[in-house]
Motif scaffolding. Sequence first.
Motif, PDB file in Angstrom:
ATOM      1  N   ARG A  17       6.207  21.906  88.953  1.00  0.00           N
ATOM      2  CA  ARG A  17       5.004  21.059  88.872  1.00  0.00           C
ATOM      3  C   ARG A  17       3.756  21.797  89.345  1.00  0.00           C
ATOM      4  O   ARG A  17       3.787  22.590  90.278  1.00  0.00           O
ATOM      5  CB  ARG A  17       5.129  19.761  89.676  1.00  0.00           C
ATOM      6  CG  ARG A  17       6.270  18.862  89.229  1.00  0.00           C
ATOM      7  CD  ARG A  17       6.123  17.478  89.849  1.00  0.00           C
ATOM      8  NE  ARG A  17       7.202  16.580  89.457  1.00  0.00           N
ATOM      9  CZ  ARG A  17       7.272  15.976  88.279  1.00  0.00           C
ATOM     10  NH1 ARG A  17       6.323  16.136  87.399  1.00  0.00           N
ATOM     11  NH2 ARG A  17       8.298  15.179  87.995  1.00  0.00           N
ATOM     12  N   THR A  45      -0.602  16.242  87.723  1.00  0.00           N
ATOM     13  CA  THR A  45      -1.681  15.334  88.150  1.00  0.00           C
ATOM     14  C   THR A  45      -2.336  14.691  86.931  1.00  0.00           C
ATOM     15  O   THR A  45      -2.663  13.496  86.936  1.00  0.00           O
ATOM     16  CB  THR A  45      -2.731  16.107  88.979  1.00  0.00           C
ATOM     17  OG1 THR A  45      -2.048  16.940  89.907  1.00  0.00           O
ATOM     18  CG2 THR A  45      -3.640  15.150  89.727  1.00  0.00           C
ATOM     19  N   GLN A 102      -1.327  10.946  87.511  1.00  0.00           N
ATOM     20  CA  GLN A 102      -2.489  10.201  88.012  1.00  0.00           C
ATOM     21  C   GLN A 102      -3.456   9.891  86.859  1.00  0.00           C
ATOM     22  O   GLN A 102      -4.024   8.801  86.812  1.00  0.00           O
ATOM     23  CB  GLN A 102      -3.209  11.011  89.110  1.00  0.00           C
ATOM     24  CG  GLN A 102      -2.550  10.921  90.479  1.00  0.00           C
ATOM     25  CD  GLN A 102      -1.166  11.542  90.536  1.00  0.00           C
ATOM     26  OE1 GLN A 102      -0.974  12.680  90.110  1.00  0.00           O
ATOM     27  NE2 GLN A 102      -0.201  10.781  91.038  1.00  0.00           N
ATOM     28  N   ARG A 139      15.681  15.688  95.436  1.00  0.00           N
ATOM     29  CA  ARG A 139      15.159  14.466  96.060  1.00  0.00           C
ATOM     30  C   ARG A 139      16.295  13.602  96.585  1.00  0.00           C
ATOM     31  O   ARG A 139      16.180  12.949  97.604  1.00  0.00           O
ATOM     32  CB  ARG A 139      14.280  13.693  95.101  1.00  0.00           C
ATOM     33  CG  ARG A 139      12.818  13.930  95.499  1.00  0.00           C
ATOM     34  CD  ARG A 139      11.911  13.801  94.350  1.00  0.00           C
ATOM     35  NE  ARG A 139      11.571  12.434  94.056  1.00  0.00           N
ATOM     36  CZ  ARG A 139      10.920  12.075  92.948  1.00  0.00           C
ATOM     37  NH1 ARG A 139      10.600  12.976  92.067  1.00  0.00           N
ATOM     38  NH2 ARG A 139      10.613  10.827  92.746  1.00  0.00           N
TER      39      ARG A 139
HETATM   40  P1  TMP Z   1       9.636  16.092  92.323  1.00  0.00           P
HETATM   41  O1  TMP Z   1       9.306  17.138  93.313  1.00  0.00           O
HETATM   42  O2  TMP Z   1      11.018  15.624  92.371  1.00  0.00           O
HETATM   43  O3  TMP Z   1       9.252  16.456  90.949  1.00  0.00           O
HETATM   44  O4  TMP Z   1       8.773  14.806  92.764  1.00  0.00           O
HETATM   45  C1  TMP Z   1       7.439  14.774  92.962  1.00  0.00           C
HETATM   46  C2  TMP Z   1       6.872  13.436  92.491  1.00  0.00           C
HETATM   47  O5  TMP Z   1       5.473  13.504  92.640  1.00  0.00           O
HETATM   48  C3  TMP Z   1       7.147  13.126  91.022  1.00  0.00           C
HETATM   49  O6  TMP Z   1       7.425  11.755  90.877  1.00  0.00           O
HETATM   50  C4  TMP Z   1       5.838  13.428  90.347  1.00  0.00           C
HETATM   51  C5  TMP Z   1       4.811  13.191  91.422  1.00  0.00           C
HETATM   52  N1  TMP Z   1       3.598  13.993  91.305  1.00  0.00           N
HETATM   53  C6  TMP Z   1       2.408  13.379  90.944  1.00  0.00           C
HETATM   54  O7  TMP Z   1       2.377  12.166  90.730  1.00  0.00           O
HETATM   55  N2  TMP Z   1       1.290  14.147  90.826  1.00  0.00           N
HETATM   56  C7  TMP Z   1       1.280  15.495  91.060  1.00  0.00           C
HETATM   57  O8  TMP Z   1       0.237  16.150  90.937  1.00  0.00           O
HETATM   58  C8  TMP Z   1       2.523  16.114  91.448  1.00  0.00           C
HETATM   59  C9  TMP Z   1       2.564  17.595  91.716  1.00  0.00           C
HETATM   60  C10 TMP Z   1       3.653  15.328  91.554  1.00  0.00           C
END
Ligand code: TMP
Length: 234
Positions: A96, A101, A105, A151
């Motif tokens: 990611r 984002t 978002q 997770r």
């Molecule tokens: P993950 O590390 O298992 O992928 O989980 C991170 C969570 O955070 C995932 O649901 C996606 C979310 N996220 C956002 O909403 N915006 C962002 O910019 C990032 C990096 C992650």
Amino acid sequence: MRGRFITFEGLDGSGKSTHLKRVAAWLEARGVATCVTHEPGGTAMGEAIRGLFLNHRWEQADGRVEALLVFASRRQHLIERIEPALDAGITVLCDRFTDSTRAYQGHGRDLPLAWIDQLDQLATGGRVPDMTLLFDLPSDVARARGHSPHRIASKEVDRLDAEGLAFYQRVREGYLAIAEAAPDRLRVIDSSGEKEATWRQVEAVFEKLFPGGAPSSAVASAAVAEPGETDGSR
Ligand code: TMP
């Protein structure tokens, strides 16, 4: 020679983190030094922000708060970890980055993309990865597959998990729009099928990117461990 900055994107449950680990092993076997990292997080401060971001206790946080948190984490990550690794000739595999984002978002929470671009300028100067793999699959299939292994292992209670299918559908459509707008950078991987079928597509991308194995300057560098990640759960 600078390392390459490669990001892995997709819905929760898309398999991106599993394949990222396999890519790291594949590259290391070819003598390419890699740094495996993730967002939000990747530094000690970033991990603290990740804790805030995912904790269901802060369920009142809206899309703007979320964006501010992830960009704070991202700036620290770039300064402390990503750019120094790239400068040292190490290839960075990041689970990611800013596309998350935009998708979560921006498309998911309906935050104007122009605001995200402004924050991106402030936090990163508009830093764009060299290559991004987007693991795409229908949102209901991703939800049925559930959490990524890390997770589950870290037992994080996840605010975003409370979101319904419509949210994840918007996120998926957002990702596909990003891919359509930047076809040179994003490679869409169909991850709806068997793991091995997904891997074959991923491997094909990396065979093109690293046709001769490692650039010689990167071979000697050691892989970089993630802070706070000693149990191998990611
Ligand atoms: P993950 O590390 O298992 O992928 O989980 C991170 C969570 O955070 C995932 O649901 C996606 C979310 N996220 C956002 O909403 N915006 C962002 O910019 C990032 C990096 C992650």
